[in-house]
Design a protein around this motif. Structure first.
Motif: not given
Length: 275
Positions: A232-234, A237, A246, A262-263, A266, A269
């Motif tokens: 699920f890192k920005f 994703v 993103n 923006y998901n 996510s 960060k």
């Protein structure tokens, strides 16, 4: 009279040719006259790239990022499969050179960026104006957000403009951060030059901005070894299940928040210096 006119015309052409030759010689002299300090400054992005190559894949070993030696000396097996050994791969070496900006930033810095900064930028190359560099970071993120979003919004541009090449890498892998098509390499380069000239950055400030941008891009594409965080890192994703989310890179995420891209799955960060 006609003879005099012909001689006058010839003399004029000779003078014009001499003038052009003098201008070309002056340009070549300007491009090729650089000091040891200029070379050291141009080496800043190159050194940042080399350190990133040695740091991210090995320090985050559990992340499974491809390591430089895996590309240069891939595992090979004997014909019967009983032995495995590493053998130098010229194609891997070629790929490392073409996909990594470590070597290209040096000649580009010396022969392209330095003359532009000397002509149009801040002349003091011994100090770094932190505010100017920070404004450069904000502008890089802004321009990249909208360029990136447009390249996804128009499918023809995505497929034929070359951005699909970058998305062949999934999940993210640090070593292939700059796995891009030719157009995807040229466009950001032009953006950077425009930002550098617009902010009137000095040669040193320009190299610092480039180094930070490339380092942040490497961090964006590095898997850490934490399975949940990496999934699920920005930016991961964006590379996997959320290509229409993103878009902002490489520093911040505010444009995605402001414009609704923006998901929500996510994870936040961390910061642009670490994965």
């Amino acid at each position: 009279l006609r003879v005099k006119q012909c001689r006058s015309h010839e003399r004029s052409n000779m003078e014009e040719g001499t003038d052009y030759a003098a201008r070309i010689a002056q340009l070549v002299s300007f491009l090729c006259t650089f000091t040891a300090e200029d070379v050291l400054i141009a080496l800043v992005p190159t050194l940042a790239n080399v350190v990133a190559l040695l740091y991210f894949p090995y320090f985050y070993n559990k992340g499974g990022n491809t390591k430089p030696h895996d590309l240069l000396f891939p595992l090979s097996g004997s014909s019967d499969g009983s032995k495995k050994f590493r053998k130098f791969s010229f194609s891997g070496f070629q790929r490392l050179l073409t996909e990594h900006p470590a070597l290209t930033t040096l000649p580009v810095g010396v022969f392209v960026l330095r003359p532009l900064c000397l002509r149009f930028g801040h002349q003091d190359a011994t100090t770094v104006r932190v505010l100017q560099v920070f404004c450069g970071m904000l502008l890089v993120d802004t321009v990249e957000y909208f360029r990136h979003r447009v390249s996804h919004a128009f499918r023809w541009l995505y497929w034929h403009g070359g951005h699909k090449t970058h998305h062949q890498i999934r999940p993210i892998d640090m070593l292939f951060t700059f796995h891009n098509s030719t157009l995807d390499m040229i466009a950001p380069s032009i953006e950077f030059i425009c930002i550098i000239l617009g902010l009137k950055l000095s040669f040193l400030e320009a190299c610092v901005l480039i180094s930070l941008s490339q380092w942040a891009a490497f961090a964006d594409h590095t898997r850490t070894g934490d399975a949940k965080y990496d999934k699920f890192k920005f930016h991961n994703v964006h590379h996997t299940f959320g290509q229409d989310w993103n878009y902002q890179q490489p520093f911040f995420t505010f444009w995605d928040y402001l414009l609704g891209t923006y998901n929500p799955e996510s994870l936040p960060k961390r910061n642009f210096l670490v994965p």
